[in-house]
Motif scaffolding. Structure first.
Motif, PDB file in Angstrom:
ATOM      1  N   PRO A   1     -10.550  -3.071  -1.192  1.00 54.19           N
ATOM      2  CA  PRO A   1      -9.977  -2.008  -0.371  1.00 54.19           C
ATOM      3  C   PRO A   1      -8.608  -2.402   0.182  1.00 54.19           C
TER       4      PRO A   1
ATOM      5  N   PRO B   1      -5.920  -2.764   3.256  1.00 53.59           N
ATOM      6  CA  PRO B   1      -6.195  -3.308   4.597  1.00 53.59           C
ATOM      7  C   PRO B   1      -6.608  -2.207   5.584  1.00 53.59           C
TER       8      PRO B   1
ATOM      9  N   ASN C   1     -13.104   0.823  -2.275  1.00 53.28           N
ATOM     10  CA  ASN C   1     -12.826  -0.217  -3.261  1.00 53.28           C
ATOM     11  C   ASN C   1     -11.978   0.315  -4.418  1.00 53.28           C
ATOM     12  N   PHE C   2     -12.193   1.557  -4.762  1.00 53.42           N
ATOM     13  CA  PHE C   2     -11.347   2.191  -5.782  1.00 53.42           C
ATOM     14  C   PHE C   2      -9.992   2.616  -5.200  1.00 53.42           C
ATOM     15  N   ARG C   3      -9.841   2.422  -3.895  1.00 48.91           N
ATOM     16  CA  ARG C   3      -8.628   2.832  -3.167  1.00 48.91           C
ATOM     17  C   ARG C   3      -8.400   4.343  -3.238  1.00 48.91           C
TER      18      ARG C   3
ATOM     19  N   GLN D   1      -8.129   5.351   1.842  1.00 50.09           N
ATOM     20  CA  GLN D   1      -7.561   4.156   2.463  1.00 50.09           C
ATOM     21  C   GLN D   1      -7.449   4.381   3.967  1.00 50.09           C
TER      22      GLN D   1
ATOM     23  N   TYR E   1      -7.416  -9.820  -2.476  1.00 53.36           N
ATOM     24  CA  TYR E   1      -7.046  -8.660  -1.669  1.00 53.36           C
ATOM     25  C   TYR E   1      -5.525  -8.519  -1.605  1.00 53.36           C
TER      26      TYR E   1
ATOM     27  N   ASP F   1      -3.046  -5.639  -3.086  1.00 59.18           N
ATOM     28  CA  ASP F   1      -2.095  -4.904  -2.236  1.00 59.18           C
ATOM     29  C   ASP F   1      -0.693  -4.965  -2.854  1.00 59.18           C
TER      30      ASP F   1
ATOM     31  N   GLU G   1       0.264  -2.770  -5.852  1.00 56.55           N
ATOM     32  CA  GLU G   1       0.657  -1.394  -5.530  1.00 56.55           C
ATOM     33  C   GLU G   1       2.140  -1.284  -5.182  1.00 56.55           C
TER      34      GLU G   1
ATOM     35  N   ARG H   1     -13.877  -1.706 -13.084  1.00 57.40           N
ATOM     36  CA  ARG H   1     -12.926  -0.701 -13.564  1.00 57.40           C
ATOM     37  C   ARG H   1     -12.011  -1.311 -14.630  1.00 57.40           C
TER      38      ARG H   1
END
Lengths: 296, 785
Positions: free
Chosen positions: A3, A5, A42-44, A47, B123, B127, B130, B286
């Motif tokens: 995910p 933040p 988790n798949f974003r 958010q 994580y 981030d 993206e 995925r």
């Protein structure tokens, strides 16, 4: 599949949770059992910047008898608790029997009643069954409390009347009138999948064995649980027969539901299934109603 | 041969470790200072890559590095070809185009890796992914196999004239002549779609470069650790002895983990060496749908020529095979299809041409079955169509055409994945079919039960499908067997293991020779520092090829044991027996010595040994088969369908399997059960839905319907044993067998269930929705007739 933040709060009381929602409502997501929210995070796909976790709030997990002889279910009650509750089996057999159709035991051990209703997935059982049984939900915020009937609660896909600072804290399921019968019919690719199509039927007979009232609510048939009111109306005043059930099934499946096409089924196949399942549901529900009549 | 342990239902040596969570998987590797990688993958299936801007991602707190194709400089080059060039038959065409570490200039499938972020945690890495900005110029996508070969089709590889990756024709006898003599010609078009292998454990890799010892250690979920070691050494300019690849416990391979040099396998070790820090990448579910190879897309135009009395005179099958964006695995899959197209039938005239097509989809490499289910689906669907045309019982038609038991070794003549004309080594096919018929009660079912069920309004059908499975191909495997001072035995082999039970079946083979307990034989697989030579676990070859090497090494150690014990016990070798971890003189039980004591004597600490003596009770052996062993089986099923909802219930499922000598029925049945579950997926559940832009619509287990315990029938398994003459164990492979006949079987049972509709199934996989449509079409066709 990690995910984005977020800030995390784990209040220990409903009041504390409501205070957090009053402060952060628009940016917050409420975490109940997490069986839909966590995968989406988790798949974003979602958010949220703030997560309010209700899992420490013990006061929201209970099943008890309602004043009306029905059932009161706290929002954080796990599906598994309902599934194994003799009280639920007695007071709301339709809800009780549906539990085994919700995903698989691992999901049911975490998933909650309030979470499922608030998530408002039109493919889920509990929104549709709450509607079929004429249930209502208690919503609380720091501004106060209100009861909303299931038929007014679901707005559209994943959308309810819940305000950002509101929390669904309890569901109330009234008892069925005497001489009532019920049925839940579903077609799912695998037993634990969301239904391709499903229908819940609740029917009531008068003392002469004529239909006094009926509710038909469909799962995976539109952007929210779909009540087929005209089909239900067509049954009223009729003695149950294959002909009236077929007519009701035809009205519901061809005129009232609005299923979509996706990778699992076309709208056409879903309408076909709705027709088949409505007939089966009505047959079983009327039979059950007739049996309670004999017992009574 | 009188066997004490081989063929016994021995419980698995590895299970305590696996079941208590103590077995090491790649994600269990935690190293000090380890970094975590995440990949940026293409949103488009086909696009020019105009610009990749990683500057923002590089500044993200916690990010250590971001690499693109350009950053790799001269280290950027495609992966190696994984199989030899195609066989030299007339007019063969083959264009080799291999996957690249990170996409440069052009994207060829959705999910192709463009850049990698390496950060302090996964994580953070995700981030930062993206924050990478990419400019694409979307291109029209190539998806449809027939349109892909049209002159106006967009090109997956711009430097080629067309999307034709390969073309190969094979002939046996004279199909045209057979056609002229035939009474009946049956023609069909058969379409087979893709599915995923969907192993329980996704892929993963940890790479650790030790700059002081100049040594690279890689933990990798690979089915082929030794080729990965060799290839990595070559890519990084290291000696093979500077690279150690460990394939620890792996949660299922099913084929895609044999695809050596996935982009991640090229990038992660390189990055670890660049950064001088350990790097871990664990594929998520995925990504597995977007980045791990798949299989099964083919379109067949088939023609079968028969005589009125049900002899198949000839078969012609021209087909298209979807290889996806690249073709590193060569022609293995279509060759398997081409060589399984005649099933276990004695067909004298055959003609087949396949065209391999580049598309904007993920690379196709073998998935359990690897082209064989397609071949069996084609021949078995044709058999059923022909039986209807001839008005003949479908089982009778099959029996009339099976290869007879006295015809082995049978010259099949068609070149298969081993690149030599296939020879079927041994078999007793009719006996296997009869066994399946007997267990399922075929006669009684069609004569008594089915008519009764039909009167009750039920739709219950029966299916019976025989099949062959080529297994146990070369080149070779090796094994080293060592008796240790404790009396326990250590066995090392180069192949990897992904749940096949090697820790038990190999131990049984050794224990059989050395008279020790199965639990006292420790097996080491998949660690290149333990065994230098080998290929991998694939093509149903572990038990046959590595098993035979283990057998040879164990026999050789047995000879050493006997020779030494004969000296020590002062008794001739013929009078010695190996029993309970000791050697003893027959009839004089007190005259014995333990294997441990012998091992110590064979490796003395002091004193002189005879010249030419090798220390220890140890031997290394290799086995390479002359050609592959071919197994045979028959599945039978009774299937009930709700004709209104299209929901199914499998009432009976029977497997009769002849894979030669059975090493361990428990393990064998497990393989079959797993195979059947994959086959059922291919038949009715598992389909990768791709939209018109080449985007996968069901990249999760919520929407990709893997067969689960609730869909599995109870499976009744019978074993017949026709040993292979090609190896001393008499073993044949079975790893893929379970999956092969299922879609054909399901289709047959379904047609049989819908006895009153003109249903014909010419595609796989089906679904309730598709079945509903097919029944509608059948109804409309009937009306219009």
């Amino acid at each position: 599949m990690k995910p984005a933040p977020f800030e995390y709060f784990a209040p220990a009381s409903t009041d504390e949770a409501l205070s957090l929602l009053a402060e952060h409502g628009y940016d917050a997501k409420v975490l109940a059992g997490g069986q839909s929210l966590i995968p989406m995070m988790n798949f974003r796909l979602v958010q949220p910047s703030i997560l309010v976790d209700l899992n420490n709030i013990a006061e929201l997990a209970y099943i008890r008898e309602g004043d009306d002889g029905g059932l009161r279910i706290g929002a954080m009650t796990r599906h598994r608790q309902v599934e194994t509750s003799p009280l639920a089996a007695e007071r709301a057999p339709l809800i009780h029997v549906a539990m085994s159709k919700i995903a698989y035991p691992q999901v049911r051990t975490r998933g909650t009643f309030g979470g499922s209703v608030s998530h408002a997935d039109p493919s889920a059982e509990l929104p549709a069954l709450s509607l079929a049984l004429g249930g209502k939900f208690r919503l609380r915020s720091q501004r106060g409390e209100r009861w909303v009937a299931a038929e007014d609660f679901f707005v559209s896909l994943f959308t309810t009347v819940l305000e950002p600072d509101e929390l669904l804290v309890e569901a109330s399921i009234p008892p069925m009138p005497p001489r009532s019968g019920w049925s839940l019919q579903e077609v799912a690719r695998r037993p634990h999948d969301f239904a391709l199509m499903g229908v819940a039927a609740v029917v009531t007979l008068n003392e002469k064995g004529v239909c006094d009232g009926a509710r038909l609510v469909f799962i995976s048939a539109g952007d929210r649980p779909i009540a087929a009111e005209r089909a239900a109306e067509s049954l009223k005043g009729q003695a149950p027969s294959s002909k009236v059930m077929e007519e009701a099934a035809e009205i519901a499946s061809m005129q009232e539901i609005d299923p979509s096409s996706d990778i699992h089924a076309t709208a056409e196949f879903r309408r076909h299934l709705a027709n088949v399942l409505t007939r089966r549901a009505l047959e079983q529900a009327f039979q059950r109603a007739a049996e309670t009549k004999q017992e009574g | 041969m009188d066997r004490k342990l081989i063929g016994k239902r021995v419980v698995r040596n590895e299970d305590p470790r696996l079941l208590t969570g103590h077995a090491q998987f790649v994600d269990d590797v935690h190293l000090p200072g380890m970094l975590h990688a995440a990949f940026l993958r293409s949103e488009y299936a086909h696009a020019r890559l105009l610009k990749v801007d990683v500057s923002k991602a590089r500044q993200h707190p916690g990010v250590v590095a971001v690499f693109t194709a350009e950053d790799m400089g001269k280290d950027w080059f495609p992966g190696p070809p994984l199989v030899s060039p195609p066989p030299t038959v007339k007019d063969v065409v083959f264009h080799s185009r291999r996957q690249v570490p990170l996409a440069k200039d052009k994207i060829r499938h959705a999910g192709e890796a463009i850049a990698v972020v390496i950060a302090e945690s996964r994580y953070i890495a995700e981030d930062a992914v993206e924050e990478i900005e990419v400019e694409y110029e979307p291109l029209p996508v190539v998806l449809d196999l027939e349109q892909a070969l049209q002159p106006d089709s967009p090109l997956v590889h711009d430097d080629l004239e067309s999307n034709l990756a390969a073309r190969l024709s094979q002939k046996k006898g004279d199909y045209e002549a057979a056609r002229r003599q035939a009474d009946v010609i049956v023609k069909r078009r058969i379409v087979i779609e893709r599915g995923a292998a969907a192993a329980m454990e996704n892929r993963g890799i940890v790479a650790h470069w030790d700059a002081q010892s100049e040594h690279l250690t890689i933990w990798d979920t690979t089915q082929a650790p030794i080729p990965i070691r060799n290839g990595t050494a070559a890519r990084l300019g290291l000696s093979e002895h500077q690279v150690r690849v460990i394939a620890p416990f792996i949660g299922g391979g099913f084929g895609p983990k044999i695809m050596m040099f996935y982009p991640e396998e090229m990038v992660i070790p390189w990055a670890a060496k660049q950064l001088n820090r350990p790097v871990k990448w664990i594929e998520d579910r995925r990504e597995n749908f977007y980045a791990t190879t798949q299989e099964r897309g083919q379109i067949h135009d088939v023609e079968m020529a028969l005589s009125r009395d049900g002899r198949v005179l000839g078969l012609k099958d021209d087909f298209l095979h979807d290889t996806g964006a690249y073709d590193p695995y060569g022609l293995t899959i279509p060759l398997n299809t081409q060589s399984h197209n005649m099933g276990g039938y004695d067909i004298r005239n055959y003609s087949s041409e396949f065209k391999v097509v580049f598309t904007n989809r993920i690379i196709a490499t073998p998935v359990r079955g690897a082209g064989r289910p397609h071949g069996i689906f084609v021949i078995e669907r044709m058999m059923d169509a022909a039986a209807r045309e001839l008005g003949m019982d479908p089982i009778e038609l099959r029996k009339r055409n099976l290869i007879p038991p006295d015809a082995f070794p049978y010259e099949h003549q068609i070149i298969d994945q081993a690149f030599a004309p296939l020879i079927l080594d041994s078999g007793n096919y009719k006996a296997v079919v009869d066994k399946a018929l007997e267990i399922i009660g075929y006669e009684k079912f069609i004569k008594e039960e089915q008519p009764r069920l039909r009167r009750e309004g039920k739709y219950v059908g029966i299916g019976v499908v025989p099949f062959i499975e080529t297994t146990g191909v070369g080149p070779y495997e090796g094994a080293r067997v060592t008796v240790e001072a404790s009396g326990k035995v250590n066995v090392t082999t180069g192949i990897g293991t992904q749940g096949q039970g090697h820790f038990t079946s190999f131990a049984q083979i050794v224990a059989e020779q050395l008279g020790v307990k199965v639990s006292d034989v420790r097996i080491v697989t998949g660690d290149t520092s333990e065994f230098h030579w080998g290929t991998g676990t694939f093509a149903s070859r572990g038990a046959v090829v590595a098993g035979s090497a283990v057998h040879a090494a164990a026999k050789s150690v047995r000879q050493k044991v006997l020779k030494l014990a004969s000296k020590v016990l002062e008794a001739p070798e013929e009078e010695l027996e190996l029993e309970d971890g000791a050697v003893r003189v027959a009839d004089i039980p007190q005259k014995s010595i333990s294997l441990g004591e012998l091992a110590v004597l064979a490796n003395p600490l002091r004193g002189a040994v005879e010249p030419g003596t090798e220390p220890g009770l140890e031997s290394t052996s290799y086995y390479g088969p002359q050609y592959g062993a071919t197994a045979f089986g028959t599945h039978a099923m009774i299937l009930e369908v709700d004709p209104q909802t299209m929901m199914i219930k499998i009432r009976r499922y029977v497997v009769a399997e002849d894979c030669g000598t059975v090493l361990n029925p428990l393990i064998l049945e497990g393989q079959i059960h797993g195979g059947v579950s994959m086959g059922l997926g291919n038949a009715y559940y598992e389909k990768l839905h791709v939209d018109e832009n080449g985007q996968l619509l069901n990249a999760s287990f919520a929407d990709y319907l893997l067969v689960s315990s609730t869909e599995m029938p109870r499976i009744e398994v019978a074993h017949l044993e026709t040993p292979s003459p090609l190896n001393e164990l008499g073993a044949k492979g079975v790893g893929e067998a379970g999956a092969i006949p299922v879609p054909a079987l399901f289709a047959q049972a379904l047609e049989n269930a819908f006895y009153d509709r003109k249903l014909e199934v010419l595609e796989m996989p089906l679904s309730p929705n598709r079945l509903f449509e097919l029944l509608r079409e059948a109804q409309e066709n009937e009306k219009s007739v």
